[in-house]
Design an enzyme around this catalytic site. Structure first.
Site, PDB file in Angstrom:
ATOM      1  N   TYR A 240       0.858  -1.190   0.000  1.00  0.00           N
ATOM      2  CA  TYR A 240       0.000   0.000   0.000  1.00  0.00           C
ATOM      3  C   TYR A 240       0.895   1.241   0.000  1.00  0.00           C
ATOM      4  O   TYR A 240       1.887   1.307   0.726  1.00  0.00           O
ATOM      5  CB  TYR A 240      -0.895   0.026   1.255  1.00  0.00           C
ATOM      6  CG  TYR A 240      -1.640   1.340   1.393  1.00  0.00           C
ATOM      7  CD1 TYR A 240      -2.925   1.486   0.873  1.00  0.00           C
ATOM      8  CD2 TYR A 240      -1.045   2.446   2.004  1.00  0.00           C
ATOM      9  CE1 TYR A 240      -3.595   2.692   0.957  1.00  0.00           C
ATOM     10  CE2 TYR A 240      -1.707   3.660   2.083  1.00  0.00           C
ATOM     11  CZ  TYR A 240      -2.976   3.776   1.561  1.00  0.00           C
ATOM     12  OH  TYR A 240      -3.629   4.964   1.630  1.00  0.00           O
TER      13      TYR A 240
ATOM     14  N   GLU B 251      -3.707   7.455  -3.869  1.00  0.00           N
ATOM     15  CA  GLU B 251      -3.413   6.162  -3.256  1.00  0.00           C
ATOM     16  C   GLU B 251      -3.190   5.094  -4.326  1.00  0.00           C
ATOM     17  O   GLU B 251      -3.924   5.045  -5.306  1.00  0.00           O
ATOM     18  CB  GLU B 251      -4.614   5.835  -2.364  1.00  0.00           C
ATOM     19  CG  GLU B 251      -4.725   4.467  -1.826  1.00  0.00           C
ATOM     20  CD  GLU B 251      -5.972   4.316  -0.949  1.00  0.00           C
ATOM     21  OE1 GLU B 251      -5.955   4.804   0.194  1.00  0.00           O
ATOM     22  OE2 GLU B 251      -6.957   3.725  -1.408  1.00  0.00           O
TER      23      GLU B 251
END
Lengths: 290, 386
Positions: free
Chosen positions: B101, B189
């Site tokens: 991530y 993101e």
């Protein structure tokens, strides 16, 4: 005594010849605020508010000519970051920014710069400051407030007026009412104002009005537990707000499960703060807080 | 404003972040053509502005163009969390060795951007934060000097990334931060960022942004007309779009009491108090300062367009604007809109008695109240027994 603004405040209004700036400058003058100067680039040498306020091209000239120590910013969002920086560079100690709609990245840079300069910013996207009987800076309706022992700090506008109005109606006046603003990045936060109220000898009780989004109320709860001796009564708006939706204020949004009203209320109650169930209950709780 | 995965990834690619080969299709045959062009297995991904697409059956692997066409037909007929799927992204399937991530958000308390990385990619970061918060490594970024390589190395080491991948990770992280800043984003993101096992030879990327998400700061959109054009009509309800275009702040909810309030904080408090007294708010609505007749009329039309609304609650604080002026604005708006549901009005502040008198004597069946509690109770009762 009061905090942030009083009868010695010498105010320069940035954007004084605009519709909002002119209207609220008149209101501030009527209230008795010392509005000593206005700034609108290109209009230096003119006057505003029926000749009562001299207008300058720059904040620096205004400060040099009038000894202004505070400023209030009414200029549109795309010019507001520049106006705040200009005031800080001219040595103004307190800058109050009413403007709504400033991009977050701009405010991050402005705040980082102001921290280096040591200037205090209140706002943006706030109603300003009101020390009843002494001075008002911003857009709060002056006549709803009266001098007294309650300090009020809030992220909201009309919700604050509502609470102040109810306090006044019950005979509980205010030292200073502070609108810190509804944006994600603001110059002055709950803890800053709580610290000032705690140090202010005239303030006996404090009202704190929060809302969903961010964790400033949780940080304030820690501060109250560790540092405050004066009773605090709180109200948190947005218990029925859905996650992921911005509720009017840019900063009023529940993101990733963070910033809920329930979380803020729990944090405040855990440190002994009385949290009102609805705004009208705030004045009741203040009357009995002790 | 939220961007779709394909829009976010196209922005990322402009900042040198490797993304899978792929394209967007609105029909099954387009999906087939893309799969044929790419060759090999592809992933067919619904493009809707909600999370949990995978669980809802909105992301599928196809081994052949035939299968891609079939799956695209299936996915294009789905509704995910109430949103119809109008587009699919057909991406070359990646060889996944590890999922990471990587994201940037604004840390409000620190008043700076913060970059977060985690070795637990492919799941929502909020979930990781709840279950295993130590797995998330963070660096705060100075707005004047930007994200530096020593900081990305700290993240890379912190999440235990293979040292051979530190350099491509640094390029991606710094690209992501630049994309965030230059788009005025509030979130950028990559989840997952995938280690492919490729060595970077033959132009194959060792790290690949397989999924991407951006949320843009609405206040920054005016300086990015190209990004503003990417707005998806499904992001808002038709009423919310109408409100935005009218300059009103409106959020649709599922209750039965329409709320018309001046000020965002007071509007939330009004919603809350209807719930407190056993009702449910139909909306958040801030009509702003002044409460001029045309704005009140526009707001009233929005509220009444919602078929669930059984009563309307006006809660107005008159500060600099006097309550009698607000009352006149409301009456003018009523003449134009002519609502068929009961209305409760509470005006408080400057000239409140005069404002109330105007409403009571107007001839409209307007229920008045002095306190907010009283107004909320009357609105809840009126919604039950109109």
């Amino acid at each position: 005594m009061a905090i942030l603004v009083d009868k010695n405040t010498r105010l320069v209004v940035q954007g004084i010849t605009g519709r909002e700036g002119e209207f609220h400058s008149r209101q501030m003058l009527e209230y008795g605020t010392q509005v000593v100067a206005g700034v609108t680039p290109g209009k230096g040498g003119q006057t505003a508010c029926d000749g009562r306020v001299p207008v300058f091209d720059t904040v620096r000239e205004a400060v040099e000519a009038t000894g202004a120590n505070s400023s209030v910013v009414y200029v549109p969002a795309r010019f507001a970051p520049d106006a705040i920086l200009e005031a800080a560079d001219a040595g103004v100690d307190l800058i109050v920014c009413i403007t709504e709609g400033i991009p977050v990245m701009d405010m991050i840079r402005v705040k980082a710069y102001l921290d280096q300069k040591g200037a205090r910013l209140v706002g943006p996207n706030c109603p300003g400051l009101l020390t009843p009987g002494e001075a008002k800076v911003g857009i709060m309706p002056g006549h709803i407030a009266t001098p007294g022992p309650v300090g009020v700090v809030s992220r909201s506008g009309t919700l604050t007026y509502e609470v102040v109005y109810a306090l006044t109606a019950r005979g509980m006046g205010q030292t200073t009412c502070v609108g810190i603003g509804g944006d994600p990045i603001i110059g002055t936060r709950f803890v800053d104002v709580l610290e000032m109220f705690e140090a202010d000898p005239k303030t006996e009780r404090v009202v704190m009005i929060g809302e969903i989004g961010g964790n400033d109320e949780e940080i304030a709860a820690r501060f109250i537990a560790e540092r405050m001796t004066k009773p605090v009564v709180a109200f948190i708006a947005g218990q029925t707000a859905p996650p992921g939706k911005r509720m009017g204020h840019a900063g009023a949004i529940i993101e990733g499960g963070e910033g809920t009203a329930a979380g803020k209320i729990a944090a405040l109650e855990a440190v002994g703060v009385q949290v009102a169930e609805h705004p009208e209950q705030v004045a009741e709780l203040v009357a009995t807080a002790g | 404003m939220k961007l779709h995965e394909y829009q976010s990834k196209r922005i990322f690619a402009q900042y040198g972040i490797p993304i899978p080969e792929g394209d967007v299709a609105t029909t099954p045959s387009e999906a087939r053509a893309i799969a044929e062009r790419l060759g090999g297995p592809v992933v067919v991904k619904s493009q809707v502005l909600v999370g949990g697409r995978g669980k809802a059956g909105g992301i599928k692997l196809a081994r052949t163009p035939d299968e891609a066409e079939q799956l695209a037909a299936q996915i294009l007929s789905l509704q995910i969390k109430g949103l119809p799927v109008r587009k699919v992204l057909v991406d070359q399937a990646a060889d996944i060795r590890q999922e990471i991530y990587l994201g940037v958000v604004v840390d409000r308390a620190a008043a700076r951007p913060v970059m977060m990385a985690s070795s637990e990619g492919g799941v929502e970061i909020e979930e990781v934060a709840r279950v295993n918060p130590e797995a998330i490594k963070k660096v705060h970024i100075d707005p004047f000097i930007g994200l530096r390589s020593y900081q990305t190395r700290r993240l890379a080491k912190g999440i235990g990334l293979d040292p051979a991948l530190h350099r491509p990770f640094d390029r991606i992280a710094r690209g992501l931060y630049r994309a965030f800043v230059e788009s005025d984003a509030s979130l950028a993101e990559i989840n997952p960022l995938v280690a492919t096992g490729e060595g970077g030879a033959q132009g194959l990327a060792p790290l690949l942004a397989v999924d991407g998400k951006m949320i843009l700061d609405d206040n920054g959109l005016s300086r990015h007309p190209d990004l503003a054009e990417m707005r998806d009509i499904d992001e808002e309800t038709p009423t919310e779009r109408e409100a935005r275009e009218a300059g009103l702040s409106y959020v649709q909810l599922d209750g039965e009491i329409g709320c018309m309030v001046n000020g965002a904080g007071l509007a939330m408090a009004t919603m809350d108090i209807t719930k407190h007294f056993g009702g449910a708010p139909a909306n958040f609505l801030d009509i702003g300062g002044g409460a001029k007749a045309d704005r009140v009329a526009a707001a009233l039309r929005l509220i009444l367009a919602d078929p669930n609304v059984r009563a309307v609650l006006f809660n107005i604080f008159g500060g600099i604007t006097r309550c009698d002026e607000v009352a006149k604005g409301i009456l003018t708006a009523l003449e134009e809109v002519k609502p068929q549901v009961p209305m409760v009005a509470r005006l408080v502040g400057t000239n409140e008695e005069e404002g109330r008198r105007l409403l009571e004597e107007s001839g409209y069946a307007m229920i008045t109240a002095t306190t907010l509690a009283e107004a909320a109770q009357k609105a809840v009762a009126a919604a039950r027994n109109p």
